[in-house]
Structure formats: C-alpha cells, structure tokens
Scaffold this active site. Structure first.
Site, PDB file in Angstrom:
ATOM      1  N   GLU A 120       2.383   9.294   2.416  1.00 18.85           N
ATOM      2  CA  GLU A 120       1.941   9.441   1.187  1.00 18.85           C
ATOM      3  C   GLU A 120       0.991  10.160   0.656  1.00 18.85           C
ATOM      4  O   GLU A 120      -0.186  10.148   0.409  1.00 18.85           O
ATOM      5  CB  GLU A 120       1.268   8.259   1.745  1.00 18.85           C
ATOM      6  CG  GLU A 120       1.803   7.011   1.547  1.00 18.85           C
ATOM      7  CD  GLU A 120       1.435   5.401   1.503  1.00 18.85           C
ATOM      8  OE1 GLU A 120      -0.215   5.435   1.627  1.00 18.85           O
ATOM      9  OE2 GLU A 120       2.039   4.709   2.329  1.00 18.85           O
ATOM     10  N   GLU A 161       7.773   2.544   5.905  1.00 18.98           N
ATOM     11  CA  GLU A 161       6.796   1.612   5.494  1.00 18.98           C
ATOM     12  C   GLU A 161       6.942   0.381   4.963  1.00 18.98           C
ATOM     13  O   GLU A 161       7.161   0.075   3.666  1.00 18.98           O
ATOM     14  CB  GLU A 161       5.222   1.961   5.546  1.00 18.98           C
ATOM     15  CG  GLU A 161       5.019   2.894   6.789  1.00 18.98           C
ATOM     16  CD  GLU A 161       3.417   3.026   6.491  1.00 18.98           C
ATOM     17  OE1 GLU A 161       2.440   2.923   5.684  1.00 18.98           O
ATOM     18  OE2 GLU A 161       3.215   4.165   7.145  1.00 18.98           O
TER      19      GLU A 161
HETATM   20  C1  FCB Z   1      -0.404   2.557   4.200  1.00 19.61           C
HETATM   21  C2  FCB Z   1      -0.578   3.955   5.285  1.00 19.61           C
HETATM   22  C3  FCB Z   1      -0.429   2.957   6.558  1.00 19.61           C
HETATM   23  C4  FCB Z   1      -1.486   1.602   6.660  1.00 19.61           C
HETATM   24  C5  FCB Z   1      -0.863   0.816   5.322  1.00 19.61           C
HETATM   25  C6  FCB Z   1      -1.520  -0.694   5.432  1.00 19.61           C
HETATM   26  O1  FCB Z   1      -1.033   3.188   2.683  1.00 19.61           O
HETATM   27  O2  FCB Z   1       0.482   5.041   5.110  1.00 19.61           O
HETATM   28  O3  FCB Z   1      -1.090   3.263   7.313  1.00 19.61           O
HETATM   29  O4  FCB Z   1      -2.901   1.991   6.469  1.00 19.61           O
HETATM   30  O5  FCB Z   1      -0.825   1.723   4.413  1.00 19.61           O
END
Ligand code: FCB
Length: 468
Positions: A171, A358
């Site tokens: 990210e 994620e």
């Molecule tokens: C993302 C991050 C991770 C966590 C999630 C909830 O942006 O990559 O580390 O904080 O959000």
C-alpha cells in the site's frame, strides 16, 4: 444463462487460501536478537501518537509463538500465509551489516510453514522503515531506492529458495498519505510537498527491487496496492470531478506508472507546485514487468467535492443505509468484484494474475457465549459477501489466484493500537490466548468446500448463487 455468466461451481484448483499479517502488527519483541528500531517503534513510543499510547512491543507475541500460530493456520485448513519481513531485524541500521539472528527468525518461520503445507508469501515493506534510514531522510531521500533493493537482495538470498511469491511494497498510497501528508502513521509528517516525492521514491524502490529479483529470483514478484472504487455522491459536475481526482490520487497514482509507465495527468494538476519533476528514466525504472498484482480491498468511497480535503479536494460521504465497520469503513461487498474487474479492464492489469492480498473488517467483539465460542456475525457476513464477490469475479473471467483474509489474529492496528479488532482469531492481550471466532470457522468451511459453504442453506438455483 449465457456462457459468459454461467456460474463457476467453486474456486479453481490451486487457489491460495490464506490470511495476511504484518511484522510490526503481530511480532512483538521489536528489538530482540540484535534488531534495530523502526519508525513504528519510535512513533508508537512518542506520547500522543497512538490510541492509549499502545505500542507493538508485545503485540501478539508472534515472534515467540509463531509455531503455535502456524499450527493454527493448518487447523483452519489454510494453504498460504502472507507476512512481512521487518527490514530492521535483518539490517538493524537499514543498510550495511546483516543481522543473522534476525534472518534466522524468518528462516524458522518459513520452514514451519512449509512443514505444515502452507505456502509463504513475503511482503518486503509493510511500513516499518528502519529508524536509522528515517534519520537519513527516509522515503524522502532518493537513495532509498537502492537501500531497499539491497535489503531486498538480502531477503531474496536468505529465503528465495523457499518463498515462491514476493511483494515489494504494501500500500504505497497509505505510506505517503498516512505517513507524510496527514501524519496519522509513522513517521507522522504533514506536508503536501513531501507526499508525492515519497510516492515517487516508493515506486522507484519498487522498480529497483523487481530488478534485483530478476537477477536472483526464480519465482514471482509483484506489488500490493489498496484500491477503492470511487462512486460520485451525486451527478453534479463538482462531485463527478472530485470522484475522478480521488480515483487518480488513491487508485491510479501507483497503478498507472507501474503498469503503463506514466502518472495520471490529474496529479500534476491537483498537487500544483508540490508536484515534482519526473525524469523519463524514473518512469522506465518503475515500469518493470511484474508477475502479479496484490489488491487490498476493504471498502468503496462515495465521493463528494470538498475544497478543504487536499490534494484531491474530495471527501467520502456517509451512506445512511449501509453497515459501517469499527474503523468507519462502509461495508460494500459488490466493490470487490467491481475493483478486480476494473483493474483488469481499465487499470492496465489485463490478464496479469491477481491476488486479494487483504480483505476483512474490524468489529467490536460480542461477548463470548457460555460454551466459550466467539460469535462475530457481522464479520461472518462481511466474509460471506466478499468471498462471493471473489467467486463472482472469477466467474466473470478475472485471473484471481488467491485470497488472504486480514487478519489471522486481532493485532496492533497502527495508531488505533489494540482498539480495533480485525482477527478471525480472537487474542486476549493479557494472556495471549487465541480463540477462533465464528468467522474463522466459517472461513475454514469455505476453504474446505472450495467455496460451496458460501451458499449453504440456499436453493442452488437462487438468483446470485454462483453454484451450478
Ligand atoms: C491495511 C493495512 C494493514 C491493516 C489493514 C486494516 O491498510 O495494510 O496493515 O492495517 O489495513
């Protein structure tokens, strides 16, 4: 039903099913065995920076309990795990001398995963820059691209024989926006001028690490971005223009240089004098062929014009009809398939393999039931909706190869400290006891049935059911 929309019965063979974590959020013992401090260590120890003054000093104590955590993954039937390597465990000063005891930790972790049939997937940078490098300018110093590539090379040489999937950065948008523009994340700067320079150096570092991998590695390397479909809050010209800017800022700022070799034109316009000169050679470096793209998806952004919200002059409008998570994110399951399809058709990814690296939600944990079971129905619904979305995307021809739930454990949620729980496994931070929640049991059922459990209790021909 036409050929194109015919439902795929299940997720394809070889699909990776995992959970994702990051080093600072779960490991604890940040200075153990010769590790150097990271910017998160300093930030969390600076009064007023995090909720309740919480730090990652202990976190989930994964550094010492990793074997149990790997065993838990196996019990859930998972075949993959995405974790990050802490740069300053391996190189305590960020560059120069390698710390063999830091490397040994990740060696043991990788071996423990492989022994249990779980494929390791490594992220090289999940926000914990060595403090020594921050002291030398951190992501603002153009030299960081070669510091990162040197670190990456150490990691490739140590673990590359056993790790088939590597991600350079997690990210980059959040690193720049949270760390250098709004300051809610380490190193906590607030500067419109710094943010685009940091983004550019992150992308240069990504490019150099991919080059280093091509010289060393035999498997696959890619980038992980967080994407959010931006929908206009109204059809007014202002909201439509704000939506385009928000999309350029969050989504296309990273994808277009990496996949197409140019920044979106909107950025120079919205940053104005703060936008740096970008040499062509940098754009060529950034546009290294990658082997996959990791997409982190949590929510969408219904966008309205807001002159005060720089640089995109765009803000997110609350949707009264929607469910919101504990981090204030709208639950919007259709956005996952929408995002994956957008990446393929218009984001420049084409047929590049994609992973959902994620996806998950923070909700306050409801009380434990009398038999000790942890029920988290909102999170179960979240996963059901989004996993159906993943299947829908596959059904529509997206080259999706795996899915990683965020997160295995309740953990240190950055400046929110321990107040936001994202785990499918509950962690009692007093005792470090782990208890799988209903969402973990649900996810395990989905994995075991290759997706069929997503439709349990539904007539197979029900509209929207992606099962033959
Ligand atoms: C993302 C991050 C991770 C966590 C999630 C909830 O942006 O990559 O580390 O904080 O959000």
């Amino acid at each position: 039903m036409s050929e194109q929309t015919a439902p795929a019965p299940t997720f394809p063979p070889g699909f990776l099913w995992g959970t994702a974590t990051s080093a600072y959020q779960i490991e604890g013992s940040p200075l153990a065995d010769g590790a150097g401090p990271s910017i998160w260590h300093r930030f969390a120890h600076t009064p007023g920076r995090t909720h309740n003054g919480d730090t990652g000093d202990v976190a989930c104590d994964h550094y010492r309990r990793f074997k149990d955590d790997v065993a838990l993954m196996q019990q859930l039937g998972l075949n993959a795990y995405r974790f990050s390597v802490s740069w300053s465990r391996i190189l305590p000063a960020g560059k120069g001398a390698v710390n063999p005891r830091g490397v040994a930790f990740y060696d043991r972790l990788v071996d423990a995963l492989l022994e249990r049939g779980i494929q390791p997937t490594v992220t090289l940078y999940h926000w914990d820059l060595p403090q020594a490098l921050d002291d030398a300018g951190g992501w603002l110093n153009p030299e960081i691209a070669s510091w990162f590539a040197d670190y990456a090379q150490v990691a490739f040489r140590a673990l590359g024989d056993r790790v088939p999937l590597w991600a350079t950065l997690n990210e980059p948008w959040v690193v720049a926006d949270g760390g250098y523009l709004h300051g809610a994340l380490a190193p906590g700067h607030r500067s419109l001028v710094e943010a685009p320079r940091v983004s550019h150096n992150l992308l240069r570092a990504h490019g150099m690490a991919v080059q280093a991998y091509r010289a060393e590695g035999k498997h696959q390397i890619g980038l992980v971005v967080n994407l959010e479909p931006k929908h206009p809050a109204s059809s007014s010209t202002q909201d439509l223009a704000a939506t385009r800017r928000a999309d350029a800022y969050m989504n296309r700022q990273y994808l277009e240089p990496v996949l197409s070799g140019a920044y979106p034109a909107e950025l120079a316009e919205m940053f104005g004098e703060a936008w740096p000169a970008v040499p062509d050679a940098d754009l060529r470096l950034i546009r290294q062929p990658i082997d996959f793209l990791g997409v982190n998806y949590y929510t969408r952004g219904v966008t309205r014009h807001d002159d005060t919200a720089l640089p995109a002059r765009a803000a997110t409008a609350r949707q009264p009809q929607s469910v919101y998570t504990d981090t204030g994110w709208e639950v919007y399951a259709p956005g996952l398939a929408e995002t994956l399809i957008w990446v393929r058709d218009r984001g420049g990814a084409g047929d590049l393999p994609l992973y959902v690296t994620e996806n998950g939600a923070a909700f306050p944990d409801p009380a434990q039931s009398t038999n000790g079971a942890m029920e988290d129905p909102l999170r179960v619904d979240y996963y059901r909706g989004h996993l159906r979305g993943a299947l829908d995307a596959i059904r529509r021809g997206v080259n999706l190869r795996g899915y990683f739930a965020w997160s295995l454990l309740d953990n240190y949620e950055w400046s929110h400290g321990y107040s936001k729980r994202f785990g499918i496994v509950h962690v009692d931070f007093e005792t470090q006891r782990r208890t799988p929640k209903a969402s973990a049991r649900f996810y395990a059922d989905v994995v075991r049935t290759h997706g069929a459990a997503l439709f349990d209790g539904e007539a197979l021909s029900a509209p929207g059911a992606a099962r033959a």
